[in-house]
Scaffold this active site. Structure first.
Site, mmCIF file in Angstrom:
data_model
loop_
_atom_site.group_PDB
_atom_site.id
_atom_site.type_symbol
_atom_site.label_atom_id
_atom_site.label_comp_id
_atom_site.label_asym_id
_atom_site.label_seq_id
_atom_site.Cartn_x
_atom_site.Cartn_y
_atom_site.Cartn_z
ATOM 1 N N ALA A 127 58.963 25.531 -7.855
ATOM 2 C CA ALA A 127 57.804 26.380 -7.561
ATOM 3 C C ALA A 127 56.838 26.448 -8.731
ATOM 4 O O ALA A 127 57.129 27.081 -9.758
ATOM 5 C CB ALA A 127 58.284 27.789 -7.194
ATOM 6 N N PRO A 131 48.921 31.227 -4.966
ATOM 7 C CA PRO A 131 47.728 31.364 -4.126
ATOM 8 C C PRO A 131 46.450 31.009 -4.900
ATOM 9 O O PRO A 131 45.522 30.445 -4.337
ATOM 10 C CB PRO A 131 47.753 32.836 -3.718
ATOM 11 C CG PRO A 131 49.195 33.213 -3.765
ATOM 12 C CD PRO A 131 49.790 32.416 -4.888
ATOM 13 N N ARG A 269 52.093 -3.836 27.272
ATOM 14 C CA ARG A 269 51.162 -3.048 28.108
ATOM 15 C C ARG A 269 50.037 -3.938 28.651
ATOM 16 O O ARG A 269 49.390 -4.660 27.873
ATOM 17 C CB ARG A 269 50.570 -1.922 27.252
ATOM 18 C CG ARG A 269 49.525 -1.085 27.938
ATOM 19 C CD ARG A 269 50.139 -0.174 28.959
ATOM 20 N NE ARG A 269 49.149 0.747 29.527
ATOM 21 C CZ ARG A 269 49.394 1.510 30.566
ATOM 22 N NH1 ARG A 269 50.575 1.493 31.147
ATOM 23 N NH2 ARG A 269 48.468 2.328 31.017
ATOM 24 N N GLN A 280 40.722 -8.614 20.978
ATOM 25 C CA GLN A 280 40.473 -8.642 19.539
ATOM 26 C C GLN A 280 40.463 -7.222 18.937
ATOM 27 O O GLN A 280 40.911 -7.020 17.804
ATOM 28 C CB GLN A 280 39.139 -9.330 19.272
ATOM 29 C CG GLN A 280 39.072 -9.931 17.903
ATOM 30 C CD GLN A 280 37.817 -10.757 17.729
ATOM 31 O OE1 GLN A 280 36.713 -10.295 18.043
ATOM 32 N NE2 GLN A 280 37.963 -11.962 17.233
ATOM 33 N N GLU A 364 51.803 17.346 -3.868
ATOM 34 C CA GLU A 364 52.126 16.642 -5.116
ATOM 35 C C GLU A 364 50.925 15.849 -5.641
ATOM 36 O O GLU A 364 51.039 14.695 -6.042
ATOM 37 C CB GLU A 364 53.373 15.776 -4.901
ATOM 38 C CG GLU A 364 54.535 16.701 -4.549
ATOM 39 C CD GLU A 364 55.892 16.067 -4.632
ATOM 40 O OE1 GLU A 364 56.057 15.107 -5.392
ATOM 41 O OE2 GLU A 364 56.787 16.572 -3.956
HETATM 42 C C1 FAD Z 1 53.783 21.510 3.058
HETATM 43 C C2 FAD Z 1 53.531 21.700 1.600
HETATM 44 C C3 FAD Z 1 54.587 21.613 0.706
HETATM 45 C C4 FAD Z 1 54.377 21.856 -0.652
HETATM 46 N N1 FAD Z 1 55.449 21.872 -1.502
HETATM 47 C C5 FAD Z 1 55.289 22.359 -2.768
HETATM 48 C C6 FAD Z 1 56.426 22.615 -3.599
HETATM 49 O O1 FAD Z 1 57.576 22.322 -3.236
HETATM 50 N N2 FAD Z 1 56.225 23.181 -4.818
HETATM 51 C C7 FAD Z 1 54.973 23.501 -5.273
HETATM 52 O O2 FAD Z 1 54.874 24.025 -6.384
HETATM 53 N N3 FAD Z 1 53.865 23.251 -4.518
HETATM 54 C C8 FAD Z 1 54.008 22.709 -3.279
HETATM 55 N N4 FAD Z 1 52.913 22.476 -2.468
HETATM 56 C C9 FAD Z 1 51.585 22.801 -2.989
HETATM 57 C C10 FAD Z 1 50.687 21.590 -3.130
HETATM 58 O O3 FAD Z 1 51.078 20.811 -4.227
HETATM 59 C C11 FAD Z 1 49.229 22.109 -3.236
HETATM 60 O O4 FAD Z 1 48.881 22.574 -1.944
HETATM 61 C C12 FAD Z 1 48.277 21.031 -3.692
HETATM 62 O O5 FAD Z 1 48.510 20.704 -5.036
HETATM 63 C C13 FAD Z 1 46.810 21.448 -3.535
HETATM 64 O O6 FAD Z 1 46.591 22.723 -4.045
HETATM 65 P P1 FAD Z 1 45.812 23.834 -3.164
HETATM 66 O O7 FAD Z 1 46.468 23.861 -1.827
HETATM 67 O O8 FAD Z 1 45.780 25.082 -3.942
HETATM 68 O O9 FAD Z 1 44.363 23.253 -2.974
HETATM 69 P P2 FAD Z 1 43.155 23.467 -4.000
HETATM 70 O O10 FAD Z 1 43.601 23.168 -5.370
HETATM 71 O O11 FAD Z 1 42.540 24.791 -3.740
HETATM 72 O O12 FAD Z 1 42.141 22.343 -3.525
HETATM 73 C C14 FAD Z 1 41.362 22.448 -2.345
HETATM 74 C C15 FAD Z 1 40.572 21.164 -2.184
HETATM 75 O O13 FAD Z 1 39.665 21.005 -3.285
HETATM 76 C C16 FAD Z 1 39.933 19.757 -3.914
HETATM 77 N N5 FAD Z 1 39.687 19.906 -5.351
HETATM 78 C C17 FAD Z 1 40.213 20.826 -6.183
HETATM 79 N N6 FAD Z 1 39.763 20.646 -7.443
HETATM 80 C C18 FAD Z 1 38.946 19.561 -7.402
HETATM 81 C C19 FAD Z 1 38.207 18.829 -8.362
HETATM 82 N N7 FAD Z 1 38.220 19.165 -9.657
HETATM 83 N N8 FAD Z 1 37.496 17.760 -7.960
HETATM 84 C C20 FAD Z 1 37.485 17.390 -6.657
HETATM 85 N N9 FAD Z 1 38.163 18.030 -5.698
HETATM 86 C C21 FAD Z 1 38.899 19.093 -6.057
HETATM 87 C C22 FAD Z 1 41.379 19.436 -3.608
HETATM 88 O O14 FAD Z 1 41.656 18.047 -3.748
HETATM 89 C C23 FAD Z 1 41.464 19.922 -2.173
HETATM 90 O O15 FAD Z 1 40.913 18.951 -1.316
HETATM 91 C C24 FAD Z 1 53.083 22.144 -1.127
HETATM 92 C C25 FAD Z 1 52.002 22.173 -0.222
HETATM 93 C C26 FAD Z 1 52.216 21.961 1.114
HETATM 94 C C27 FAD Z 1 51.046 22.037 2.053
#
Ligand code: FAD
Length: 390
Positions: A127, A131, A269, A280, A364
């Protein structure tokens, strides 16, 4: 330049393929039936039974050092095996594994956390995401305050894979807000669920789901620190680094299986009096999919090779993750198109893959974060264009 596998590599891959085909794939229809009935897919006991069966064939701890009874396979071979696993949509993985960073455990932690995790008796989750901090992981606010021989943990982690089932969490917490996570201000803690954290299921478009973890004055003894105080962010990046070639390796297996289905469908199919594969429009979708699959395969294997060669794998792994995740989304989309209405039904696994693989572009390290790493390496001159060819 040799693009072939050694006899040993081929033998290991083929044995893994046999196991997946004979022991895991037969469960696919039952899995789909359960998921359609909103029941859990594969029970923990069923997964364990399969893993113990695989152990008899020698498949135990792909990445686990031999001193812990593992196979300690090179990253290239692990990548090949993850591709075999990807061929089935049953959420199977070989047993005998632990999070790579758990091997930093002290002798005491080894008994309490590492060995039972390898044996499959305890489940972990990792973890870092909160948020308010995902891509910008160094912005974590989850706090650990020193209190005598203990630490008091407060905050929320979110989107944690396995967080609902885990017996303990590896939690990255801020121990020194002045320094910031990246500069030694974050620390990794091993926290039993029994210490008082709770989890809440997060429904997603995929099957199963991650969890939010809530810590409200959870008291953790100092001996539960993983690694050193201040080493948390480095360990977190090490944990994430592993997925950058295993996730796209898995994606290659999914794409190969799905494309095989599309080819078979195109050959059987009929519309307007002939097989759809004679058009194509269909042929191009198949050709583009195979070409992208092949490109992904080599990017991923080279990233894994970079790990085995002891080089910094970050640049190669980011390209593999970025391209592999995009590739599997495009291939599954085309496979659905080739199947027409049937592709959209729940009779086939295509819609399931479609929902599953969307995640590969997000977790990731999102696509955007991989691009950021690749571009920054080039702009700052850390990596030379085509530099790996010498
Ligand atoms: C099903 C699932 C499993 C997960 N498992 C784990 C886990 O086991 N452990 C853990 O710690 N986390 C876990 N995560 C968290 C995951 O790694 C994050 O959701 C991910 O890193 C993106 O972070 P965020 O959701 O806060 O998006 P944000 O960081 O808020 O990003 C939102 C959007 O803005 C883009 N963005 C952000 N900054 C920039 C920038 N500087 N330039 C351009 N674009 C940008 C991002 O690419 C994305 O498209 C999991 C997530 C999901 C959905």
């Amino acid at each position: 330049m040799d693009f072939g596998l050694s006899d040993e590599e081929r033998a290991i891959r083929d044995t893994a393929r046999d196991f997946i085909t004979r022991e895991v794939m037969p469960l696919e229809q039952e899995l789909l039936r359960r998921e359609r009935a909103h029941q859990p897919g594969l029970e923990r006991s069923e997964l364990r039974e399969l893993q113990l069966k695989a152990r008899k064939f020698g498949f135990w701890g792909l990445a686990t050092p031999a001193e812990y009874g593992g196979m300690d396979l090179p990253a290239v071979v692990q990548s090949l095996i993850w591709t075999e696993i990807g061929r089935t949509f049953v959420p199977f993985r070989f047993g005998g594994e632990a999070d790579n960073i758990l091997f930093h455990a002290t002798a005491e932690q080894r008994q309490e956390f590492l060995l039972p995790t390898i044996e499959g008796e305890r489940n972990s989750c990792f973890a870092i995401t909160e948020p308010g901090a995902g891509s910008d992981a160094a912005n974590i606010r989850f706090r650990a305050r020193r209190d005598g021989d203990d630490w008091i943990l407060n905050g929320e982690k979110t989107f944690i894979t396995g967080g609902n089932e885990a017996d303990f969490a590896i939690v990255i917490a801020v121990t020194d807000p002045e320094r910031g996570a990246r500069n030694g201000g974050a620390t990794a803690f091993l926290v039993d669920r029994a210490m008082g954290w709770r989890s809440e299921f997060i429904p997603t478009m995929g099957e199963g789901g991650p969890a939010s973890l809530f810590f409200d004055d959870v008291r953790v003894p100092n001996r539960n620190i993983l690694g050193e105080v201040g080493q948390g962010f480095t360990l977190a990046m090490q944990w994430i680094g592993k997925g950058r070639y295993t996730i796209p390796s898995h994606a290659v297996g999914i794409a190969e299986r799905a494309l095989r289905m599309a080819i078979d469908h195109a050959n059987t199919r009929e519309t307007f009096g002939s097989k759809i594969g004679t058009n194509q429009a269909i042929q191009w979708m198949i050709a583009d999919s195979e070409t992208e699959l092949e490109a992904a395969r080599w990017l991923i294997l080279r990233a894994a090779w970079t790990v085995d060669a002891g080089l910094d794998p970050r640049h190669a792994s980011s390209m593999a993750k970025l391209y592999g995740a995009g590739m599997v989304n495009r291939v599954v989309d085309r496979v659905m198109q080739i199947h027409g209405g049937m592709g959209y039904t729940r009779e086939l696994p295509i819609e399931r893959w479609y929902r599953q693989v969307r995640l590969y572009r997000i977790f990731e390290g999102t696509d955007e974060m991989q691009r950021l790493i690749i571009a920054r390496d080039l702009l700052r001159g850390y990596t030379k264009l085509g530099g790996h060819l010498g």
